[in-house]
Enzyme design. Structure first.
Site, PDB file in Angstrom:
ATOM      1  N   ASP A 179      20.993 -21.179  41.624  1.00 53.77           N
ATOM      2  CA  ASP A 179      21.305 -20.484  40.387  1.00 53.77           C
ATOM      3  C   ASP A 179      22.814 -20.259  40.325  1.00 53.77           C
ATOM      4  O   ASP A 179      23.386 -19.665  41.234  1.00 53.77           O
ATOM      5  CB  ASP A 179      20.563 -19.145  40.384  1.00 53.77           C
ATOM      6  CG  ASP A 179      20.789 -18.380  39.122  1.00 53.77           C
ATOM      7  OD1 ASP A 179      20.219 -18.765  38.106  1.00 53.77           O
ATOM      8  OD2 ASP A 179      21.560 -17.407  39.153  1.00 53.77           O
ATOM      9  N   THR A 184      23.258 -20.969  33.540  1.00 53.70           N
ATOM     10  CA  THR A 184      24.460 -20.445  34.182  1.00 53.70           C
ATOM     11  C   THR A 184      25.280 -21.558  34.800  1.00 53.70           C
ATOM     12  O   THR A 184      26.504 -21.488  34.834  1.00 53.70           O
ATOM     13  CB  THR A 184      24.107 -19.418  35.257  1.00 53.70           C
ATOM     14  OG1 THR A 184      23.062 -19.934  36.056  1.00 53.70           O
ATOM     15  CG2 THR A 184      23.672 -18.125  34.634  1.00 53.70           C
ATOM     16  N   THR A 185      24.598 -22.581  35.315  1.00 55.38           N
ATOM     17  CA  THR A 185      25.343 -23.676  35.927  1.00 55.38           C
ATOM     18  C   THR A 185      26.047 -24.493  34.849  1.00 55.38           C
ATOM     19  O   THR A 185      27.228 -24.797  34.969  1.00 55.38           O
ATOM     20  CB  THR A 185      24.396 -24.580  36.725  1.00 55.38           C
ATOM     21  OG1 THR A 185      23.580 -23.754  37.536  1.00 55.38           O
ATOM     22  CG2 THR A 185      25.163 -25.534  37.589  1.00 55.38           C
ATOM     23  N   ASP A 214      14.546 -16.530  35.383  1.00 58.11           N
ATOM     24  CA  ASP A 214      15.092 -17.499  34.436  1.00 58.11           C
ATOM     25  C   ASP A 214      14.002 -17.973  33.493  1.00 58.11           C
ATOM     26  O   ASP A 214      14.191 -18.047  32.276  1.00 58.11           O
ATOM     27  CB  ASP A 214      15.688 -18.701  35.182  1.00 58.11           C
ATOM     28  CG  ASP A 214      17.041 -18.380  35.779  1.00 58.11           C
ATOM     29  OD1 ASP A 214      17.453 -17.210  35.660  1.00 58.11           O
ATOM     30  OD2 ASP A 214      17.677 -19.271  36.349  1.00 58.11           O
TER      31      ASP A 214
END
Lengths: 557, 550
Positions: free
Chosen positions: B64, B97-98, B396
């Protein structure tokens, strides 16, 4: 320097005469150099990292200088100057520092030509007075022309140099609406705009364009119990500045009883006092209770049962504003003049809607459409906290600028137009004087040109060429009566040309310009007057002095 | 002046370092790129986990983006700014997020060439902003497709797409079901506003042991507590549940009360009073005939005795948040004073109260609720580290499910949407930063291809060709990259789709961060910040106080 040779009775160094003045001027110039590149619509930002590694990204001159650790005493004067401008006007902090530094630099040249500082000082004073008068008389755009579009333009001009410059349309409208919403009339019917009443909240997430203006009040609180309703239409609001907690005797008050049975009665009474209070409030039809203190869990049930919203730990300042906006009474206790506790319906404020909304990972309570007065809150969104912080500063600056315009009802053209006009006027004015102030006034005129020059340099344009053109236009406007309209001509930095800035909507509040001129002159004079600097050696003592403790931050813990 | 060399004038404090100009701009861009490089390999279904050691010696295993960056200590202020955006993305939409970091890094890099060409940053920024606006209109307009919120299969597919890139991808069916059920459970619509409060009402309980397959979602709530007395009933069907937040023991009043005892009988009377108080509380409880009593505070031995005799099970020292969840699950009201108890405060919505032993601990289940508006997700797994990662992944998935509920629109995944947006932008622009930004978007399909070992150039060219041939103006081109095999696939009905909310947020955050960093031309480090601290502290303290209160 040996102790014996020292003319001072205490240990220290003393410098005097020309070196001091040169040093001071250099220090001022270096401060101005730091902020120089953030001036104007194409100015850039600074990133400041403090000793614990916290980052601030900003374009605001006052903020930059406040965060810098300035040591030189003369430089400190300039830092304080920026602070003063920030407090007094709120905008134009960068330009005031740049002007002051330029005034000093040119004064130093004069001193080197063996002109006594006092003559320069009186020349500067005269020039400043004359300049302010000229702005007032000739360069302001009068009240009648002041439309809403005009005010929006002022906000835009203030924002153009900031991070939100690209979204200036959106934010300018937001700022003007916010300022109008908080308008109040003072005792002599003059409108006042208390900027602090605009509540600015920051929440990271979404994008800057999704920042919102709320016609009401946004509170950074959540409802006390999850079982309470999250949305109330036609809210009746009570603002309480005390805790709804189990009644407790004040410290040191003892209850002495003889009969053990009474003990139980006291305990029951403790619970009942608060219960009665809440019931009195709820009986008045209140369905939103805002409390600055706490609400005990044991009291929450009553709210839940009657479908009312209870919010605890509302900031006192917020609570006062909400009370004003909704028409609620700001109650510090329920006791009335007869010593009895009561809550009647006249103390209730009203709003169209109170709702708790999720914003990012947090929740906010929004009080929309308050009855008594309009209020405004701005919720800023952005990719991260640094961005939001900088947005807040920019919006604050813009709010200040708008406030000044609305209060003083006059604006001037921006983009270096005023400075260029003044420099022409003062040069001509200088030639009419036969005293030795003439030179100083001419230098003052020259110094003002630093603003258009810096603007042009930041935009990577040919400064000399542009400023020359600008001056030519201004000169024509002052010499030929039929071409007087040319006095609004200023710089267009994106295209690198000169244009009519009044038409283009680049406007600034008059107050800001006049104040910054006055402050800059005063600061320059203060530093010019110095001809001797005595620096004491720091006292060597074993234990820590107050100052050291202060510097290491111990006093704050 | 002084004869010799003049002493330098110290304007700033000596421990201040200042850098400015082009160097700073390039450094910022580099810092951004470096951060992006750290987590680039975490994008896509072939992503690898990272193992991080924190200074305390603890281990975090995750892919994550936010969790990784949170643990990294960086020096460069611009890098800090990058890390912050991962947090923003996580809090706002929970997923992506990545990609936001990878995109922001690439967008910064795209600006670099223009700085070398002596283009002014404000010009670059203006074009970036313009491009962002176009992106947003494209995404909200022709490039997204609506989805029916009640279509379970389609929803499952989207959540699966999100989970596919994560550690729990292998158990995606279980995870998808859990996520969708949980979101449906906590979804509340009143007065026309939809509320999905995952944080408060969908609690994830991690219990080491068992296997991931044994994870489940309960139609109700579970708390890590046992009944107070071993003889109390541990299995009750259709329980009547009472929730209290007061203690069932004698408690002194708040005010300072002193009792002067004059007769010896008075003392006995005092003790009796205490007993009577507890007895009265219990009588009031018993009068309503509940089967289970939960309280947030303590239960004295005496009260246990009375309750046991009346056949009531008692559970004590619940957390406030657990109590709230139980209240929503079974329809009870939390009561503070026993004398105010009413029949309506009793919760009857639950079908089963049961104490189970898992591993070494007892757990209290309140399940089979008729209409639970809160739920507990029970996660099992081999070790604590695995459980932690599973929880992050599940969070997520939950967020993705929530995003679709709130904004039921989808965009094709697997790099397809990035390619589509880039293609549209390229049609519009001829040169400059606008075009560079469009190209920067291609980093997502590129990284996907890289991570699964496909031939990057060939795949990208083929993909670009597919998108260029797409002529339908009203629907997005759905050709994207299959992250497993590296081949081009059409993400039609059963392909990979992502919620629009996540993508929108990713683009907005990435572009605005790039703007923030490109605007900087000066870094001063070692400055003081005293004034700010004073302002900030009271606010923080108030927050803490509030948390203690809650």
């Amino acid at each position: 320097m040996s102790i014996f040779a020292s003319p001072l009775s205490v240990a220290g160094t003393r410098t005097s005469g020309a070196p001091v003045r040169t040093q001071n001027v250099m220090a001022a110039a270096s401060i101005a150099n730091i902020v120089k590149s953030s001036l104007g619509p194409v100015g850039l930002d600074k990133m400041l990292v403090d000793d614990i590694g916290d980052v601030t990204v900003t374009n605001d001159g006052a903020t930059i200088l406040r965060l810098l650790e300035v040591e030189h005493p003369a430089a400190k004067v300039l830092v304080e100057l920026a602070q003063l401008q920030d407090e007094e006007v709120g905008d134009g902090t960068t330009s005031v520092v740049i002007i002051a530094a330029e005034l000093l630099k040119n004064a130093d040249e004069l001193v080197k030509q063996k002109i006594h500082p006092t003559s320069i000082i009186s020349g500067y004073r005269l020039a400043c007075k004359e300049a302010c008068r000229y702005i007032q008389d000739n360069l302001t755009i009068p009240v009648e022309e002041l439309t809403k579009a005009c005010v929006v333009n002022v906000a835009k001009t203030s924002m153009s140099s900031k991070i939100i410059g690209a979204d200036a349309d959106l934010f300018a409208a937001m700022v003007v609406d916010a300022a109008n919403a908080i308008k109040v009339l003072d005792s002599s019917k003059n409108p006042l705009y208390p900027i602090k009443a605009v509540n600015i909240l920051k929440a990271h997430g979404r994008s800057a364009r999704e920042s919102m203006l709320i016609q009401g009040y946004a509170l950074n609180c959540t409802v006390a119990s999850q079982a309470m309703p999250k949305k109330i239409v036609h809210a009746k609001i009570a603002c309480l500045d005390f805790s709804l907690q189990k009644a407790k005797m004040k410290m040191g008050v003892q209850v002495l009883i003889n009969d053990p049975e009474k003990l139980e009665a006291i305990r029951a009474r403790e619970l009942d006092i608060t219960k009665e209070r809440i019931q009195k409030i709820l009986a008045a039809g209140v369905n939103v209770v805002l409390v600055s203190g706490g609400i005990d869990d044991l009291c929450l049930k009553y709210f839940v049962e009657s479908g009312a919203m209870g919010v605890r730990r509302v900031k006192k300042a917020d609570l006062k504003r909400i009370a004003k906006a909704t028409g609620a009474a700001f109650l510090t206790s329920l006791t009335n003049m007869d010593g009895e506790e009561c809550f009647d319906s006249s103390m209730v404020g009203e709003a169209a809607e109170v709702v708790q909304e999720r914003i990012s990972d947090d929740e906010l309570i929004l009080i929309k459409g308050p009855k008594a007065r309009t209020a405004a809150s701005i919720i800023l969104r952005g990719p991260n906290d640094f961005y939001c912080d900088e947005m807040e500063r920019s919006v604050h600056d813009a709010l200040c600028a708008v406030k000044r315009v609305l209060e003083s009802k006059s604006v001037v053209a921006g983009g270096g137009s005023v400075e260029a006009a003044l420099s022409i006027y003062l040069e001509n004015f200088a030639t009419t004087l036969s005293s030795r102030e003439q030179l100083a006034i001419a230098e003052f005129a020259k110094s003002l040109l630093v603003i258009p020059k810096t603007l042009a340099v930041n935009a990577a344009q040919d400064a000399t060429d542009l400023v020359a053109k600008l001056r030519a236009y201004q000169n024509t406007s002052q010499t030929k009566a039929d071409l007087a309209n040319l006095k609004w001509v200023g710089l267009d930095l994106l295209e690198g040309v000169v244009r009519d800035n009044k038409k283009a909507g680049v406007l600034e509040p008059t107050v800001s310009k006049i104040k910054s001129l006055k402050f800059a002159t005063e600061a320059a004079i203060t530093i010019l007057r110095i001809d001797d600097m005595i620096k004491l050696d720091p006292e060597q003592r074993g234990d820590k002095s107050y100052k050291q403790a202060m510097e290491s931050g111990e006093l704050y813990d | 002046m002084f004869g010799g060399g003049r002493a330098p004038i110290l304007v700033l404090s000596q421990n201040t370092k200042r850098e400015s100009g082009r160097k700073v701009q390039l450094e910022n861009i580099n810092a951004g790129k470096q951060i992006a490089d750290v987590i680039r390999t975490c994008l896509g279904p072939q992503a690898m986990l990272k193992m991080l050691m924190d200074p305390m010696g603890g281990i975090v295993m995750t892919n994550d983006g936010n969790a990784i960056l949170r643990e990294i200590t960086v020096q460069h202020p611009a890098a800090k700014s990058m890390i912050e955006i991962a947090r923003t993305q996580d809090e706002e939409v929970g997923d992506g997020t990545t990609s936001v970091i990878v995109l922001a890094g690439e967008m910064l890099a795209a600006g670099e060439q223009f700085l070398h060409q002596n283009m002014h940053p404000t010009v670059i920024i203006r074009q970036y902003k313009e491009a962002l606006e176009d992106m947003v209109t494209l995404l909200e307009g022709p490039l997204s497709v609506p989805i029916d919120r009640n279509d379970k299969a389609a929803l499952a597919n989207v959540v699966k797409g999100c989970i596919g890139t994560k550690f729990i991808g292998r158990w995606s069916d279980i995870a998808v079901n859990i996520a969708l059920d949980a979101v449906n459970t906590v979804l509340i619509e009143d007065n026309g506003r939809t509320e999905v409060d995952i944080k408060r009402y969908a609690k994830v309980e991690k219990i080491p042991g068992g296997s991931v397959e044994e994870s489940q979602i309960l139609r109700g709530v579970m708390v890590n507590k046992d009944v107070t007395h071993p003889k109390m009933k541990r299995y009750i069907q259709n329980p009547r549940i009472m929730l209290l937040d007061c203690s069932l023991e004698y408690k002194k009043g708040e005010s300072q009360t002193n009792v002067e005892i004059t007769a010896e009988t008075d003392f006995t009377r005092l003790l009796e009073l205490e007993e009577e108080h507890v007895r009265r509380q219990c009588d009031e409880i018993i009068a309503l005939k509940p089967d289970v009593v939960f309280t947030e505070k303590g239960v004295s031995d005496l009260a246990q005795h009375f309750l046991l005799k009346a056949g009531i099970s008692a559970v004590r020292r619940l957390r406030k948040s657990d109590n709230n969840r139980i209240a929503r699950a079974c329809g009870a009201t939390i009561v503070n004073r026993t004398e105010e108890l009413q029949e309506s405060d009793i919760g009857t919505g639950a079908g089963l109260f049961e104490i189970k032993k898992l591993g070494d601990e007892y757990f209290c289940y309140i399940t089979e609720c008729k209409n639970p508006k809160a739920c507990t997700i029970l996660l099992r797994g081999a070790s604590k580290d695995i459980l932690n990662e599973t929880e992050r992944n599940l969070q997520d998935a939950l967020q993705v499910a929530r995003n679709i509920m709130l904004l039921p629109k989808l965009v094709p995944g697997g790099g397809a949407i990035e390619m589509a947006v880039a293609q549209k932008l390229l049609q519009k622009a001829t040169h400059g930063p606008y075009r560079a930004l469009a190209h920067a978007l291609e980093i997502v399909p590129k990284t996907l291809a890289q991570n699964c070992g496909a031939n990057t150039i060939r795949t990208l060219t083929a993909l670009r060709a597919k998108h260029a041939n797409h002529t339908d103006q009203n629907s997005p081109c759905t050709w994207g990259i299959d992250g497993e095999s590296g081949e081009l696939v059409e993400q039609t009905t059963n392909g990979l789709w992502e919620p629009l909310a996540v993508k929108l947020q990713t683009y907005k955050t990435a572009v605005e961060t790039a703007i923030l960093l490109l605007r900087i031309d000066d870094i001063v480090s070692g400055s003081k910040k005293k004034g700010d601290k004073e302002v900030a502290r009271p606010a923080e303290m108030q927050k803490e106080e509030q948390q203690q209160q809650d």
